[in-house]
Design an enzyme around this catalytic site. Structure first.
Site, PDB file in Angstrom:
ATOM      1  N   CYS A 227       1.652  -5.841 -21.430  1.00  0.00           N
ATOM      2  CA  CYS A 227       1.954  -6.912 -20.599  1.00  0.00           C
ATOM      3  C   CYS A 227       2.914  -6.568 -19.264  1.00  0.00           C
ATOM      4  CB  CYS A 227       2.830  -8.113 -21.492  1.00  0.00           C
ATOM      5  SG  CYS A 227       3.846  -7.134 -22.619  1.00  0.00           S
TER       6      CYS A 227
ATOM      7  N   HIS B 208       8.265 -11.947 -18.375  1.00  0.00           N
ATOM      8  CA  HIS B 208       8.894 -10.644 -18.425  1.00  0.00           C
ATOM      9  C   HIS B 208       9.543 -10.398 -16.999  1.00  0.00           C
ATOM     10  CE1 HIS B 208       7.527  -9.766 -22.237  1.00  0.00           C
ATOM     11  NE2 HIS B 208       6.842  -8.924 -22.044  1.00  0.00           N
TER      12      HIS B 208
HETATM   13  O1  25A Z   1       0.209  -3.617 -32.821  1.00  0.00           O
HETATM   14  P1  25A Z   1       0.629  -3.913 -31.563  1.00  0.00           P
HETATM   15  O2  25A Z   1      -0.871  -4.014 -30.672  1.00  0.00           O
HETATM   16  O3  25A Z   1       1.437  -3.371 -30.866  1.00  0.00           O
HETATM   17  O4  25A Z   1       0.798  -5.525 -31.753  1.00  0.00           O
HETATM   18  C1  25A Z   1       1.780  -6.019 -32.783  1.00  0.00           C
HETATM   19  C2  25A Z   1       1.838  -7.790 -32.596  1.00  0.00           C
HETATM   20  O5  25A Z   1       2.168  -8.015 -31.062  1.00  0.00           O
HETATM   21  C3  25A Z   1       1.477  -9.214 -30.943  1.00  0.00           C
HETATM   22  C4  25A Z   1       0.723  -9.738 -31.704  1.00  0.00           C
HETATM   23  O6  25A Z   1       1.441 -10.820 -32.557  1.00  0.00           O
HETATM   24  C5  25A Z   1       0.381  -8.630 -32.854  1.00  0.00           C
HETATM   25  O7  25A Z   1       0.744  -8.826 -34.140  1.00  0.00           O
HETATM   26  N1  25A Z   1       0.885  -8.726 -29.578  1.00  0.00           N
HETATM   27  C6  25A Z   1      -0.140  -7.923 -29.479  1.00  0.00           C
HETATM   28  N2  25A Z   1      -0.336  -7.495 -28.024  1.00  0.00           N
HETATM   29  C7  25A Z   1       0.267  -8.438 -27.495  1.00  0.00           C
HETATM   30  C8  25A Z   1       0.522  -8.550 -25.799  1.00  0.00           C
HETATM   31  N3  25A Z   1      -0.008  -7.988 -25.079  1.00  0.00           N
HETATM   32  C9  25A Z   1       1.226  -9.053 -28.351  1.00  0.00           C
HETATM   33  N4  25A Z   1       2.053  -9.769 -27.898  1.00  0.00           N
HETATM   34  C10 25A Z   1       2.055 -10.215 -26.739  1.00  0.00           C
HETATM   35  N5  25A Z   1       1.597  -9.572 -25.705  1.00  0.00           N
HETATM   36  P2  25A Z   1       1.101 -12.293 -32.451  1.00  0.00           P
HETATM   37  O8  25A Z   1       2.122 -13.012 -33.168  1.00  0.00           O
HETATM   38  O9  25A Z   1       0.783 -12.951 -31.035  1.00  0.00           O
HETATM   39  O10 25A Z   1      -0.412 -12.564 -33.357  1.00  0.00           O
HETATM   40  C11 25A Z   1      -0.403 -12.153 -34.382  1.00  0.00           C
HETATM   41  C12 25A Z   1      -1.870 -12.596 -34.864  1.00  0.00           C
HETATM   42  O11 25A Z   1      -2.570 -11.529 -35.514  1.00  0.00           O
HETATM   43  C13 25A Z   1      -2.869 -12.168 -36.902  1.00  0.00           C
HETATM   44  N6  25A Z   1      -2.962 -11.087 -37.409  1.00  0.00           N
HETATM   45  C14 25A Z   1      -2.030 -10.168 -38.148  1.00  0.00           C
HETATM   46  N7  25A Z   1      -2.381  -9.380 -38.811  1.00  0.00           N
HETATM   47  C15 25A Z   1      -3.949  -9.874 -39.136  1.00  0.00           C
HETATM   48  C16 25A Z   1      -3.927 -10.837 -38.353  1.00  0.00           C
HETATM   49  N8  25A Z   1      -5.359 -11.283 -38.461  1.00  0.00           N
HETATM   50  C17 25A Z   1      -6.148 -10.769 -39.150  1.00  0.00           C
HETATM   51  N9  25A Z   1      -6.058  -9.626 -40.056  1.00  0.00           N
HETATM   52  C18 25A Z   1      -4.928  -9.357 -39.986  1.00  0.00           C
HETATM   53  N10 25A Z   1      -4.547  -7.963 -40.945  1.00  0.00           N
HETATM   54  C19 25A Z   1      -1.917 -13.189 -37.126  1.00  0.00           C
HETATM   55  O12 25A Z   1      -2.648 -14.103 -37.911  1.00  0.00           O
HETATM   56  C20 25A Z   1      -1.652 -13.962 -35.909  1.00  0.00           C
HETATM   57  O13 25A Z   1      -2.946 -14.865 -35.466  1.00  0.00           O
HETATM   58  P3  25A Z   1      -2.073 -14.628 -39.315  1.00  0.00           P
HETATM   59  O14 25A Z   1      -2.960 -15.346 -40.038  1.00  0.00           O
HETATM   60  O15 25A Z   1      -1.421 -13.470 -39.791  1.00  0.00           O
HETATM   61  O16 25A Z   1      -0.608 -15.256 -38.945  1.00  0.00           O
HETATM   62  C21 25A Z   1      -0.940 -16.806 -38.826  1.00  0.00           C
HETATM   63  C22 25A Z   1       0.372 -17.160 -39.217  1.00  0.00           C
HETATM   64  O17 25A Z   1       1.127 -16.684 -40.145  1.00  0.00           O
HETATM   65  C23 25A Z   1       2.457 -16.180 -39.787  1.00  0.00           C
HETATM   66  N11 25A Z   1       2.590 -15.002 -40.318  1.00  0.00           N
HETATM   67  C24 25A Z   1       2.546 -13.621 -39.628  1.00  0.00           C
HETATM   68  N12 25A Z   1       2.834 -12.642 -40.478  1.00  0.00           N
HETATM   69  C25 25A Z   1       3.222 -13.237 -41.721  1.00  0.00           C
HETATM   70  C26 25A Z   1       3.116 -14.733 -41.499  1.00  0.00           C
HETATM   71  N13 25A Z   1       3.513 -15.411 -42.542  1.00  0.00           N
HETATM   72  C27 25A Z   1       3.790 -14.584 -43.666  1.00  0.00           C
HETATM   73  N14 25A Z   1       3.929 -13.367 -43.573  1.00  0.00           N
HETATM   74  C28 25A Z   1       3.579 -12.651 -42.599  1.00  0.00           C
HETATM   75  N15 25A Z   1       3.706 -11.145 -42.884  1.00  0.00           N
HETATM   76  C29 25A Z   1       2.333 -16.345 -38.333  1.00  0.00           C
HETATM   77  O18 25A Z   1       3.771 -16.605 -38.079  1.00  0.00           O
HETATM   78  C30 25A Z   1       1.290 -17.255 -38.070  1.00  0.00           C
HETATM   79  O19 25A Z   1       1.895 -18.515 -37.742  1.00  0.00           O
HETATM   80  O1  L14 Z   2       0.940  -5.105 -25.741  1.00  0.00           O
HETATM   81  O2  L14 Z   2       6.905  -7.425 -26.850  1.00  0.00           O
HETATM   82  O3  L14 Z   2       1.607  -2.928 -26.479  1.00  0.00           O
HETATM   83  O4  L14 Z   2       7.494  -6.613 -28.874  1.00  0.00           O
HETATM   84  C1  L14 Z   2       3.480  -4.526 -28.115  1.00  0.00           C
HETATM   85  C2  L14 Z   2       5.073  -4.955 -28.306  1.00  0.00           C
HETATM   86  C3  L14 Z   2       3.336  -6.199 -26.339  1.00  0.00           C
HETATM   87  C4  L14 Z   2       4.793  -6.517 -26.371  1.00  0.00           C
HETATM   88  C5  L14 Z   2       1.718  -4.259 -26.464  1.00  0.00           C
HETATM   89  C6  L14 Z   2       6.499  -6.738 -27.768  1.00  0.00           C
HETATM   90  C7  L14 Z   2       3.047  -4.846 -26.790  1.00  0.00           C
HETATM   91  C8  L14 Z   2       5.339  -6.322 -27.507  1.00  0.00           C
END
Ligand code: 25A
Ligand code: L14
Length: 340
Positions: free
Chosen positions: A133, A246
């Site tokens: 981002c 941001h």
């Molecule tokens: O690894 P990265 O790339 O660095 O990314 C890490 C995190 O950063 C966010 C995103 O979070 C990701 O999980 N992200 C990534 N890129 C981003 C960007 N460019 C970014 N944020 C901003 N800019 P997020 O909250 O936006 O999205 C999470 C989604 O991912 C699904 N998910 C997670 N693990 C999964 C999965 N889906 C399938 N298989 C997996 N193994 C997650 O779905 C959500 O849609 P969910 O079903 O797990 O969550 C739905 C509800 O459940 C809550 N929840 C989350 N974790 C837990 C939980 N409840 C209980 N226990 C938990 N451990 C959530 O609050 C949601 O309401």
């Molecule tokens: O896209 O703000 O690599 O915590 C992982 C960390 C996005 C933002 C990415 C955060 C990010 C993020």
């Protein structure tokens, strides 16, 4: 009905970014034949409203991609590493918002305003990566400067919203703030320190070189998107108690001589950018103004008087929209229009 329509899947549909991706597909009237929403097993059974219908969330598995043309992922790095290749094998093109594939030499890293031509390389792995981002909004603003003057070095400080970390972090800032103003005990679960009324110079994991992963993403992704490894980039990324958008202070050293007036004029005609720069009237880019829309706001454009060819500016954009969901949907639009 448009001529070509596509079967689309959104993986991570229940997250902060996934949610916004769905809104963007609706708002931009993406040419859909069908849509499916995927998330972890925790979310199966939930329903998401789309164009007036309630669509049940299905589990993200390798089998979910049969017949899908385009899959947009925002389920985090782990699920992307596992499922993006499986989706690609099933014949769909993946647009991935995680950091998992961004630096893979066979995966293009695309900001449509900057390097749309790179989309063509999707054929190598069936995956296109959506940049970080903080990097997206910066390169949108820097692209015309790189083209006209050449960028030698960037010194960046970011002021990043909690929504980047997802829904749980949005809740944490809200809950801590409410607890503190009521003189109650607060909890911390997402960040190692209190984020309410604080600034944390720590985004993503620390690396061996003392920088965080977020800081190194800005270095490496900027060079990859500009296809220019000679650009010097150094960053300090900071979490601030802001929900959406941001903000970044960017110091630019150019190769050719540059003036603030030239930059202001150039940015005034740059697609995706709005110049917000009238300090006499207290007008400059604000997180609150950037949130909820797709333009990158640029202001405080001024000469760096300490070096020969230097400019300072303040760049603000909605990290969930242009920083993530909108950019990913724009990439899907390029695919749909020109490649599939
Ligand atoms: O690894 P990265 O790339 O660095 O990314 C890490 C995190 O950063 C966010 C995103 O979070 C990701 O999980 N992200 C990534 N890129 C981003 C960007 N460019 C970014 N944020 C901003 N800019 P997020 O909250 O936006 O999205 C999470 C989604 O991912 C699904 N998910 C997670 N693990 C999964 C999965 N889906 C399938 N298989 C997996 N193994 C997650 O779905 C959500 O849609 P969910 O079903 O797990 O969550 C739905 C509800 O459940 C809550 N929840 C989350 N974790 C837990 C939980 N409840 C209980 N226990 C938990 N451990 C959530 O609050 C949601 O309401
Ligand atoms: O896209 O703000 O690599 O915590 C992982 C960390 C996005 C933002 C990415 C955060 C990010 C993020």
């Amino acid at each position: 009905m448009p001529e070509k329509t596509f079967n689309v899947a959104v993986a991570g549909a229940t997250g902060a970014v996934g949610n916004q991706m769905i809104t963007c597909l609706e708002e931009r009237n993406f040419p859909l034949k069908s849509i499916k929403f995927l998330a972890s097993s925790r979310s199966v059974g939930r329903k998401i409203r789309f164009r007036g219908d309630m669509i049940p969330v299905e589990e993200l598995t390798g089998d979910a991609f049969q017949g899908v043309d385009i899959a947009i992922f925002s389920a985090g790095g782990g699920p992307s590493k596992t499922f993006a290749p499986q989706a690609a094998r099933a014949g769909c093109v993946v647009v991935d918002n995680s950091s998992a594939w961004r630096m893979d030499p066979k995966v293009p890293l695309v900001v449509p305003e900057v390097n749309p031509h790179a989309v063509a390389d999707y054929t190598q792995k069936g995956i296109i990566a959506n940049p970080n981002c903080s990097t997206i909004q910066m390169v949108v603003a820097l692209n015309p400067i790189q083209k006209r003057f050449g960028i030698k070095r960037l010194v960046i400080s970011t002021y990043q919203a909690v929504s980047g970390t997802g829904k749980k972090a949005i809740d944490e800032l809200f809950d801590q703030t409410r607890a503190m103003i009521n003189f109650l005990e607060y909890k911390k679960t997402v960040y190692p320190h209190r984020i309410a009324f604080n600034c944390l110079p720590h985004i993503d994991a620390f690396q061996d070189n003392g920088y965080t992963k977020e800081e190194m993403k800005m270095v490496n992704e900027t060079r990859k998107i500009f296809e220019d490894d000679a650009i010097g980039v150094t960053a300090t990324t900071v979490r601030v108690p802001v929900f959406y958008s941001h903000s970044e202070s960017v110091n630019i050293e150019t190769r050719k001589p540059v003036t603030a007036a030239e930059v202001r004029e150039l940015l005034g005609k740059t697609p995706g950018v709005r110049v917000v720069d009238d300090p006499e009237n207290n007008v400059y880019p604000l997180a609150t103004e950037a949130a909820g829309q797709d333009l990158t706001l640029v202001g405080r454009i001024r000469q760096d008087e300490s070096i020969a060819n230097g400019i300072n500016m303040w760049i603000v954009a909605d990290n969930i929209r242009k920083g993530a969901a909108t950019n990913a949907v724009q990439i899907a639009e390029l695919l749909a229009e020109d490649y599939l």
